[in-house]
Design a protein around this motif. Structure first.
Motif, PDB file in Angstrom:
ATOM      1  N   ASP A 280       0.860  -1.180   0.000  1.00 46.60           N
ATOM      2  CA  ASP A 280       0.000   0.000   0.000  1.00 46.60           C
ATOM      3  C   ASP A 280       0.900   1.235   0.000  1.00 46.60           C
ATOM      4  OD1 ASP A 280       0.834   0.580   2.629  1.00 46.60           O
ATOM      5  OD2 ASP A 280      -0.827  -0.517   3.521  1.00 46.60           O
ATOM      6  N   ALA A 281       0.307   2.388   0.233  1.00 49.77           N
ATOM      7  CA  ALA A 281       1.074   3.628   0.093  1.00 49.77           C
ATOM      8  C   ALA A 281       2.241   3.701   1.071  1.00 49.77           C
ATOM      9  CB  ALA A 281       0.150   4.828   0.291  1.00 49.77           C
ATOM     10  N   ARG A 282       2.165   2.959   2.177  1.00 46.51           N
ATOM     11  CA  ARG A 282       3.229   3.052   3.177  1.00 46.51           C
ATOM     12  C   ARG A 282       3.985   1.758   3.405  1.00 46.51           C
ATOM     13  NH1 ARG A 282       1.626   6.455   8.425  1.00 46.51           N
ATOM     14  NH2 ARG A 282       3.561   5.457   9.043  1.00 46.51           N
ATOM     15  N   HIS A 283       3.589   0.673   2.752  1.00 47.83           N
ATOM     16  CA  HIS A 283       4.262  -0.607   2.967  1.00 47.83           C
ATOM     17  C   HIS A 283       4.535  -1.311   1.647  1.00 47.83           C
ATOM     18  CE1 HIS A 283       1.858   0.153   6.614  1.00 47.83           C
ATOM     19  NE2 HIS A 283       2.922  -0.334   7.236  1.00 47.83           N
ATOM     20  N   LEU A 284       5.704  -1.929   1.586  1.00 49.17           N
ATOM     21  CA  LEU A 284       6.006  -2.793   0.456  1.00 49.17           C
ATOM     22  C   LEU A 284       6.407  -4.155   1.026  1.00 49.17           C
ATOM     23  CD1 LEU A 284       8.221  -0.432  -1.735  1.00 49.17           C
ATOM     24  CD2 LEU A 284       5.872  -1.123  -2.162  1.00 49.17           C
ATOM     25  N   PRO A 285       6.059  -5.236   0.339  1.00 49.52           N
ATOM     26  CA  PRO A 285       6.479  -6.554   0.842  1.00 49.52           C
ATOM     27  C   PRO A 285       8.001  -6.731   0.744  1.00 49.52           C
ATOM     28  CG  PRO A 285       5.214  -6.775  -1.198  1.00 49.52           C
ATOM     29  CD  PRO A 285       5.187  -5.324  -0.839  1.00 49.52           C
ATOM     30  N   VAL A 286       8.630  -5.989  -0.131  1.00 48.17           N
ATOM     31  CA  VAL A 286      10.084  -5.995  -0.251  1.00 48.17           C
ATOM     32  C   VAL A 286      10.554  -4.599   0.149  1.00 48.17           C
ATOM     33  CG1 VAL A 286      12.017  -6.338  -1.825  1.00 48.17           C
ATOM     34  CG2 VAL A 286       9.882  -7.565  -2.204  1.00 48.17           C
ATOM     35  N   PHE A 287      11.387  -4.511   1.182  1.00 46.93           N
ATOM     36  CA  PHE A 287      11.761  -3.190   1.673  1.00 46.93           C
ATOM     37  C   PHE A 287      13.179  -3.246   2.239  1.00 46.93           C
ATOM     38  CE2 PHE A 287      11.319  -4.113   6.214  1.00 46.93           C
ATOM     39  CZ  PHE A 287      10.598  -5.292   6.158  1.00 46.93           C
ATOM     40  N   HIS A 288      13.689  -2.106   2.651  1.00 43.21           N
ATOM     41  CA  HIS A 288      15.061  -2.038   3.137  1.00 43.21           C
ATOM     42  C   HIS A 288      15.109  -1.500   4.558  1.00 43.21           C
ATOM     43  CE1 HIS A 288      15.225  -1.951  -1.247  1.00 43.21           C
ATOM     44  NE2 HIS A 288      16.320  -2.668  -1.093  1.00 43.21           N
ATOM     45  N   GLN A 289      15.966  -2.099   5.338  1.00 42.72           N
ATOM     46  CA  GLN A 289      16.125  -1.713   6.729  1.00 42.72           C
ATOM     47  C   GLN A 289      17.588  -1.439   7.001  1.00 42.72           C
ATOM     48  OE1 GLN A 289      15.072  -4.613   9.668  1.00 42.72           O
ATOM     49  NE2 GLN A 289      13.068  -3.711  10.040  1.00 42.72           N
ATOM     50  N   ILE A 290      17.853  -0.642   8.010  1.00 44.42           N
ATOM     51  CA  ILE A 290      19.223  -0.566   8.513  1.00 44.42           C
ATOM     52  C   ILE A 290      19.150  -0.794  10.008  1.00 44.42           C
ATOM     53  CG2 ILE A 290      19.236   1.957   8.816  1.00 44.42           C
ATOM     54  CD1 ILE A 290      22.233   1.813   7.898  1.00 44.42           C
ATOM     55  N   GLU A 291      20.103  -1.536  10.486  1.00 45.87           N
ATOM     56  CA  GLU A 291      20.089  -1.933  11.875  1.00 45.87           C
ATOM     57  C   GLU A 291      21.471  -1.644  12.429  1.00 45.87           C
ATOM     58  OE1 GLU A 291      17.656  -4.903  12.551  1.00 45.87           O
ATOM     59  OE2 GLU A 291      18.695  -5.868  14.192  1.00 45.87           O
ATOM     60  N   GLY A 292      21.558  -1.248  13.688  1.00 50.35           N
ATOM     61  CA  GLY A 292      22.855  -1.009  14.302  1.00 50.35           C
ATOM     62  C   GLY A 292      23.047  -1.924  15.488  1.00 50.35           C
ATOM     63  N   LEU A 293      24.280  -2.313  15.727  1.00 51.00           N
ATOM     64  CA  LEU A 293      24.567  -3.153  16.887  1.00 51.00           C
ATOM     65  C   LEU A 293      25.876  -2.691  17.523  1.00 51.00           C
ATOM     66  CD1 LEU A 293      23.958  -5.761  18.581  1.00 51.00           C
ATOM     67  CD2 LEU A 293      25.471  -6.965  17.002  1.00 51.00           C
ATOM     68  N   VAL A 294      25.825  -2.470  18.835  1.00 47.42           N
ATOM     69  CA  VAL A 294      27.038  -2.169  19.588  1.00 47.42           C
ATOM     70  C   VAL A 294      27.128  -3.178  20.715  1.00 47.42           C
ATOM     71  CG1 VAL A 294      28.145  -0.516  21.148  1.00 47.42           C
ATOM     72  CG2 VAL A 294      27.086   0.280  19.023  1.00 47.42           C
ATOM     73  N   VAL A 295      28.228  -3.910  20.795  1.00 50.62           N
ATOM     74  CA  VAL A 295      28.458  -4.840  21.901  1.00 50.62           C
ATOM     75  C   VAL A 295      29.867  -4.574  22.419  1.00 50.62           C
ATOM     76  CG1 VAL A 295      28.612  -7.238  22.634  1.00 50.62           C
ATOM     77  CG2 VAL A 295      26.954  -6.600  20.887  1.00 50.62           C
ATOM     78  N   ASP A 296      29.959  -4.242  23.670  1.00 51.04           N
ATOM     79  CA  ASP A 296      31.269  -3.939  24.259  1.00 51.04           C
ATOM     80  C   ASP A 296      31.107  -4.058  25.777  1.00 51.04           C
ATOM     81  OD1 ASP A 296      33.899  -3.139  24.559  1.00 51.04           O
ATOM     82  OD2 ASP A 296      33.692  -1.329  23.335  1.00 51.04           O
ATOM     83  N   GLU A 297      32.197  -3.911  26.479  1.00 49.76           N
ATOM     84  CA  GLU A 297      32.073  -3.896  27.935  1.00 49.76           C
ATOM     85  C   GLU A 297      31.541  -2.538  28.362  1.00 49.76           C
ATOM     86  OE1 GLU A 297      35.495  -5.419  30.105  1.00 49.76           O
ATOM     87  OE2 GLU A 297      36.097  -6.518  28.306  1.00 49.76           O
ATOM     88  N   GLY A 298      30.593  -2.558  29.309  1.00 57.43           N
ATOM     89  CA  GLY A 298      30.122  -1.301  29.901  1.00 57.43           C
ATOM     90  C   GLY A 298      29.177  -0.487  29.045  1.00 57.43           C
TER      91      GLY A 298
ATOM     92  N   TYR B 187      29.742  -8.519  28.925  1.00 53.03           N
ATOM     93  CA  TYR B 187      29.439  -7.631  27.806  1.00 53.03           C
ATOM     94  C   TYR B 187      27.992  -7.172  27.878  1.00 53.03           C
ATOM     95  CZ  TYR B 187      33.773  -8.914  25.466  1.00 53.03           C
ATOM     96  OH  TYR B 187      35.077  -9.078  25.143  1.00 53.03           O
ATOM     97  N   SER B 188      27.745  -5.969  27.427  1.00 52.13           N
ATOM     98  CA  SER B 188      26.370  -5.545  27.205  1.00 52.13           C
ATOM     99  C   SER B 188      26.350  -4.846  25.853  1.00 52.13           C
ATOM    100  CB  SER B 188      25.894  -4.618  28.330  1.00 52.13           C
ATOM    101  OG  SER B 188      26.780  -3.525  28.459  1.00 52.13           O
ATOM    102  N   GLY B 189      25.146  -4.568  25.393  1.00 51.93           N
ATOM    103  CA  GLY B 189      25.085  -3.950  24.075  1.00 51.93           C
ATOM    104  C   GLY B 189      23.699  -3.458  23.758  1.00 51.93           C
ATOM    105  N   PHE B 190      23.612  -2.739  22.656  1.00 50.66           N
ATOM    106  CA  PHE B 190      22.298  -2.281  22.221  1.00 50.66           C
ATOM    107  C   PHE B 190      22.171  -2.443  20.719  1.00 50.66           C
ATOM    108  CE2 PHE B 190      24.921   1.624  22.284  1.00 50.66           C
ATOM    109  CZ  PHE B 190      24.710   2.112  21.000  1.00 50.66           C
ATOM    110  N   ALA B 191      20.921  -2.464  20.284  1.00 48.03           N
ATOM    111  CA  ALA B 191      20.629  -2.570  18.856  1.00 48.03           C
ATOM    112  C   ALA B 191      19.539  -1.574  18.525  1.00 48.03           C
ATOM    113  CB  ALA B 191      20.164  -3.985  18.525  1.00 48.03           C
ATOM    114  N   PHE B 192      19.533  -1.125  17.286  1.00 46.07           N
ATOM    115  CA  PHE B 192      18.457  -0.239  16.833  1.00 46.07           C
ATOM    116  C   PHE B 192      18.244  -0.493  15.357  1.00 46.07           C
ATOM    117  CE2 PHE B 192      21.364   2.492  14.540  1.00 46.07           C
ATOM    118  CZ  PHE B 192      22.545   2.387  15.253  1.00 46.07           C
ATOM    119  N   GLY B 193      17.059  -0.199  14.881  1.00 43.16           N
ATOM    120  CA  GLY B 193      16.809  -0.433  13.465  1.00 43.16           C
ATOM    121  C   GLY B 193      15.645   0.396  12.971  1.00 43.16           C
ATOM    122  N   PHE B 194      15.668   0.681  11.684  1.00 42.99           N
ATOM    123  CA  PHE B 194      14.538   1.398  11.089  1.00 42.99           C
ATOM    124  C   PHE B 194      14.526   1.189   9.584  1.00 42.99           C
ATOM    125  CE2 PHE B 194      17.282   4.854   9.686  1.00 42.99           C
ATOM    126  CZ  PHE B 194      18.277   4.878  10.652  1.00 42.99           C
TER     127      PHE B 194
END
Lengths: 364, 804
Positions: free
Chosen positions: A226-244, A328-335
């Protein structure tokens, strides 16, 4: 054989038989597709021997006409069948002949670095797709923040797309994504990734810590476009894993990205949300880049645009990839890249992205 | 989840402006997707009686109506509705009234007649519409109230605000008013309490206890049954019906409405069975039998399996699909007087399994699947009886039968460390903070020593099972926005960057856009016959559950998608097209689809497709255009020893295509699209196509990136045309000439190709311009003559003769 003034049945029958024999011989003796076409015209066309014979019927004795006509017709049918049998081969030959006649030495176009202009092309400079431009900008922003760019397969196993991300089989959260499965292996074992998160798993599995990466790529969901969704689409995701690594770090990185990408007047905010693979989870919003927060149609007057999700990597995800979550701890984000492109370009309908209409592509 | 503010305020004062409440809700993760103000704008509208209806002298479709607005009237109104008659009671917005949507009523003249206000439809007043009165006035009951009574008073409508909340799957406790109010009250520092009204209905010990037998304790760990007698048969009181409507549910009858109300109120899905329909007055909870069927309330006949949990009458006939939907037997009817009230707790995975399999959605399923408070049934029964008791005299409540299985979950106690909270959140909270944040939402925080706690989870938050889940609660109540934003310490030492593939992908894109090609993005999906139509081998990776058959296989080549893109443009009178796409293509795993799990992923490779459809007179240039794209890419990528070898490429014209090789690797192919393939795609002209494997390109050997000094001496050009037999390619001849010219040959360009009678069939003339230049001197006549002889000799080695 000269034509008698009043040809009788005997004459016509013999003539038809002779025309059939001659026709077969002609068709059979063709050595090129062109000759065959010519022979076909000669022995089956309006001026063929059988067609001529047909015109003589009127002069035949009344009693003979019906049988004579039948004899001519029988010969014609036989000859047509004979031609049809051969023509399949000749069709292929004709194609081969055409291909062969058109043979070109393509290296003529490549011999030498200096190539003259081509006639009939009036192209200016080309244009990168809007989604590519957005993706490149995103990559560059994160690269400048010290991130690398990682990629992974679009076809994935259930393990990488769901199970390792803290969604065991029959987990209700799987319903958050409508998944397209591939007909490979056991049922529902291979799928088209519904998000770029499997790349996180592959990165962490490789065991090379710390990780500061973004993962752009194509994803799939079983959604009606529809106007805001496609079955084929692109995402970008980030991941940081490190101590602290802390939630505050996540909020800080998202804020740095937001101002670097959108400009100094655009800020971010986080709200509690839920994803199976992060805890605590948040959705992040940015100041509407169209109205800079004063409220407009794009942001439904709120001044904020919901961009994506984020959160601290869930200990169960760390366990699945054998990372010690106490150390270790970390965070992720995506859009969504396409969604971001849509917002920024004020694109009314996402489906334009896939049409490849040259008038659309050359706008960017 | 729609939450009317008046309902939330049953539990706590929530003394804050609407905008602040909305902000608090969103910051708690109960994201406000909409705020609806209802009943506003009704203050000026009054009840009026229709006294007379007359035709308008100047118009056919509007009439003149005299009404009594409370002072006896008559007051003349011009009206376009036709669904009312003299004597009806209707809503009147007098001059000066402001209707919802800031619509101000003024004195108007319509075709010469004065209208002293407006008679209103339900829609104009933002009230629920009676379908029979669509496009007409709202007709009020004849005894509603005397004319002149404010409509809000006559209909008992209080202005209200409805929050439309997006409740995430981990917050089943927030699928009811009590739970939402608890969170908000905690932020506001207010007390939260179960409303004291309506007063409770005491248990009448003289009534029988419900007979409940649970055979499937694992699927139904708790079942409470309560018999209620003397239940009302009519409809609900207006305030209750209105709350249900505002919350998005349709009022049906008093018993059904109270059942829904209690679910929305305290989060306990429940069901009232007509005791008369239970054949003996009891309940049996058991697994379905193989082959058993049940007709659910929606009228559908459902086939069941033994892992489905059934609610049965004591005579064993099924009356409901546990926790999802009731059956048509024992349904509440107009004659129901006695009911058995079920308030149970079902196993969430079992509910999910049955619900998914049968594709059955219900409010009850959503709640049970995510996890209902296993202790709330008692409160739910109390509230049910109290609410029903408030609508009728003489309701009698029997004792509750409570059957529990050991598998009923008990809330855990979780260890929480202050240091861990701060390590994850980046906060500097102290021990006291944790108790202050968690206790208002029901967690009992017991210190185990400095920085260590045992936290008892409340029954309504069973999904909180680990320390990290508690940390999320701390963060939520502290406020995500209050957590200080920092930059990871490690990030400052990191060097970001693109890897080689990513850099080369960008190089490819810049070369092609520089050469005038636009980047396309085509879908990954193809129809099964798309491959054959493009002259490609059919075996492809199939999608098990495609949205559409035209998207049921994964592309094994970029060609079909790009050809479709050309056609899309041609159909819009757009031609002279040159596109490229970089994307993944898919092939079946080696050895077919039957290999073990590890090797079952498709072979996924990244390829470049370049397609050209020149217009009009340039059509012959299709192949030339893509060959050039290849040459430019080859040069910019510094591919070492790259060559073209005439060969049929997939989907390409066998006489006009070539394989592209470098360092023993096959990089791809180039040429003209097979004319039959082009025709099959509705493309009439010549189409050029280049296809490269990015994976192979990355592996291919590269020329070193070393500088070569440029000469400052003059150059000498010579033109030489060689007549050569066709099997000798221009590329081979050029290579031979380059070898012969050696280091002094600065540049070699093929500038003309000629065929004709003077040369003879099977031969052509290839004319080259050779530019010679030395780095340290001007070349002399003698040297040049010798070089010329070298070139002629090299050509003759390939059967070429100098054309004179």
């Amino acid at each position: 054989m000269t034509t008698p003034p009043n040809p009788d049945l005997e004459y016509i029958t013999a003539a038809a038989a002779a025309a059939l024999d001659e026709g077969r011989r002609r068709l059979d003796s063709a050595t090129t597709a062109a000759q065959f076409s010519e022979a076909e015209r000669d022995v089956l066309g309006k001026r063929s021997a059988l067609a001529t014979l047909n015109t003589l019927l009127g002069r035949a004795p009344q009693a003979d006409r019906k049988a004579a006509g039948a004899a001519i017709h029988a010969a014609l049918v036989a000859l047509r069948e004979f031609a049809a049998e051969l023509s399949g081969d000749w069709e292929a030959r004709r194609r081969e002949e055409r291909i062969s006649a058109e043979r070109l030495d393509l290296t003529e176009y490549s011999a030498g670095p200096a190539l003259p202009p081509l006639p009939g092309t009036r192209r200016g400079i080309g244009h990168l797709h809007l989604v590519t431009q957005t993706r490149d900008e995103l990559e560059d922003t994160f690269v400048a923040m010290g991130f690398t760019v990682a990629e992974g397969p679009e076809a994935e196993t259930d393990w990488y797309n769901f199970e390792a991300l803290n969604m065991p089989p029959a987990h209700p959260a799987r319903g958050m994504w409508d998944t397209l499965y591939l007909r490979l292996g056991p049922p529902e074992s291979v799928l088209l990734r519904t998000h770029t998160s499997p790349v996180q798993i592959r990165l962490m599995e490789s065991g090379q810590l710390p990780i500061y990466s973004v993962m752009p790529g194509r994803c799939y969901r079983r959604d009606t476009p529809d106007a805001r969704h496609l079955p084929v689409f692109h995402q970008i995701e980030g991941l940081v894993v490190d101590e602290g690594i802390t939630f505050g770090d996540m909020a800080g990185v998202i804020e740095s990205f937001t101002t670097a990408f959108f400009g100094p007047d655009i800020h971010s905010r986080l709200r509690p949300s839920y994803f199976p693979f992060t805890e605590p989870s948040a959705e992040f919003e940015v100041t509407c880049p169209i109205c800079s927060g004063s409220g407009c149609r794009t942001c439904s007057g709120s001044g904020w645009i919901e961009l994506g999700g984020c959160g601290m990597v869930d200990p169960n995800v760390f366990a699945a990839v054998h990372v010690d979550s106490e150390k270790y701890s970390g965070f992720a984000f995506g859009f969504g890249i396409d969604r971001l492109a849509q917002v920024r370009a004020e694109l009314s309908d996402m489906r334009h992205l896939l049409d490849n209409d040259v008038r659309f592509l050359t706008q960017f | 989840m729609r939450a009317p503010l008046s309902w939330l305020r049953d539990y706590a004062p929530l003394a804050a402006p609407i905008s602040r409440l909305a902000q608090i809700l969103s910051e708690l993760g109960l994201v406000v997707e909409g705020i609806e103000e209802v009943g506003a704008g009704l203050s000026d509208v009054v009840v009026a009686r229709v006294l007379d209806i007359r035709p308008h002298p100047q118009a056919d479709r509007i009439r003149l109506v005299d009404v009594d607005p409370g002072d006896g009237g008559p007051l003349q109104i011009v009206c376009g509705a036709w669904n009312f008659s003299v004597g009806d009671m209707v809503p009147l917005a007098p001059v000066g009234a402001v209707l919802p949507g800031e619509f101000k009523i003024s004195l108007r003249k319509m075709r010469g007649e004065v209208s002293n206000g407006m008679l209103c439809s339900a829609r104009e007043l933002d009230l629920p519409e009676d379908p029979s009165a669509a496009d007409g006035l709202m007709i009020l009951p004849g005894d509603v109230a005397p004319p002149g009574t404010p409509l809000a008073e006559a209909l008992d409508i209080e202005p209200d605000v409805v929050f439309d909340l997006d409740v995430s799957p981990n917050r089943p406790d927030a699928l009811c008013m009590a739970g939402i109010a608890r969170d908000v009250a905690a932020v506001l520092g207010e007390a939260w309490a179960v409303p004291a009204w309506p007063p409770p209905v005491a248990v009448d010990p003289s009534l029988p206890a419900a007979s409940v037998k649970v055979e499937a304790g694992d699927l139904c760990p708790r079942f409470t049954g309560t018999i209620l007698e003397g239940v009302p048969r009519g409809s609900s009181p207006a305030w209750l019906a209105r709350r249900l409507t505002l919350a998005g549910m349709r009022p049906i009858s008093a018993v059904v409405d109270v059942s829904n109300y209690v679910m929305l109120d305290v989060g306990q899905p429940n069901h009232a069975y007509d005791l008369g329909g239970l054949g003996g007055g009891g309940i049996l909870v058991r697994r379905a039998r193989p082959g058993e069927q049940l007709e659910t309330l929606d009228g559908a006949l459902r086939s069941l399996r033994p892992d489905d949990c059934l609610i049965c009458a004591s005579d064993d006939t099924a009356v409901g699909l546990a926790g999802i939907m009731g059956g048509s037997r024992a349904e509440i009817g107009s004659s129901t007087d006695r009911v058995l009230l079920e308030a149970a707790w079902f196993s969430p995975p079992a509910i999910a399994r049955t619900g998914i399999r049968l594709g059955l959605h219900s409010e009850a399923r959503v709640r049970f699947e995510r996890g209902v408070d296993p202790a709330v049934a008692d409160l739910a029964v109390d509230r049910f009886a109290a609410l029903l008791g408030a609508t009728t005299d003489g309701l009698r409540r029997g004792p509750t039968t409570d059957v529990r299985d050991p598998s009923l979950p008990a809330p855990p106690s979780i260890q929480l460390r202050t240091v861990r909270v701060n390590a994850i959140l980046g906060t500097s909270l102290v021990d006291d903070d944790l108790a202050h944040l968690l206790e208002p939402i029901g967690f009992a925080v017991r210190p185990d020593g400095p920085g260590r706690f045992s936290v008892d989870v409340p029954t309504w938050r069973l999904e909180v099972a680990r320390e990290i889940d508690l940390i999320e609660e701390v963060a939520r109540m502290w406020g995500y926005q209050r957590i200080e934003r920092t930059v990871p310490a490690g990030a400052r030492q990191r060097t970001g960057g693109l890897d080689r593939r990513q850099r080369e992908r960008r190089l490819v894109r810049s070369v092609l856009t520089g050469a005038g090609f636009d980047e396309a993005w085509t879908t990954t999906f193809l129809a099964p016959d798309d491959l054959g139509r493009a002259g490609l081998d059919p075996p492809a990776v199939e999608v098990e559950n495609p949205l559409d058959r035209s998207e049921s296989v994964l592309r094994s080549s970029l060609l079909p998608g790009l050809l479709k893109a050309l056609k899309f443009n041609l159909d819009r009178q757009l031609d002279d097209l040159a596109y490229f796409e970089l994307g993944r293509v898919f092939a079946l795993p080696v050895g077919g689809p039957e290999l073990p799990r590890e090797t079952v992923l498709p072979r996924e490779t990244e390829r470049l497709g370049v397609v050209v459809l020149p217009s009009g007179e340039g059509r012959q240039a299709a192949a030339a255009s893509v060959v050039r794209a290849w040459v430019w890419l080859r040069d910019r990528l510094r591919l070492e020893g790259a060559s073209m070898v005439a060969a049929a490429g997939p989907g390409l014209h066998a006489g006009r295509s070539a394989r592209l090789l470098a360092g023993g690797l096959e990089l791809g192919y180039v040429g003209e699209v097979d004319p039959d393939v082009a025709t099959a795609h509705g493309l009439s002209g010549r189409v050029g196509y280049l296809d490269l494997s990015l994976d192979a390109v990355l592996e291919a050997p590269r020329q070193p990136r070393l500088a070569r000094d440029v000469s400052r001496y003059p150059a000498s050009d010579m033109d030489l045309a060689f007549v050569t037999p066709d099997p000798v390619s221009a590329q081979d001849l050029a290579a031979a000439l380059r070898r012969a010219g050696g280091e002094l040959l600065e540049e070699l360009e093929l500038f003309d190709v000629y065929r004709g009678d003077t040369i003879g069939e099977g031969r052509r003339s290839l004319a080259f311009r050779a530019r010679f230049r030395a780095g340290d001197r001007t070349l002399g006549e003698q040297e040049l003559t010798a070089l010329r002889q070298e070139l002629i000799a090299a050509a003759s080695g390939l059967g070429g003769t100098l054309r004179t």
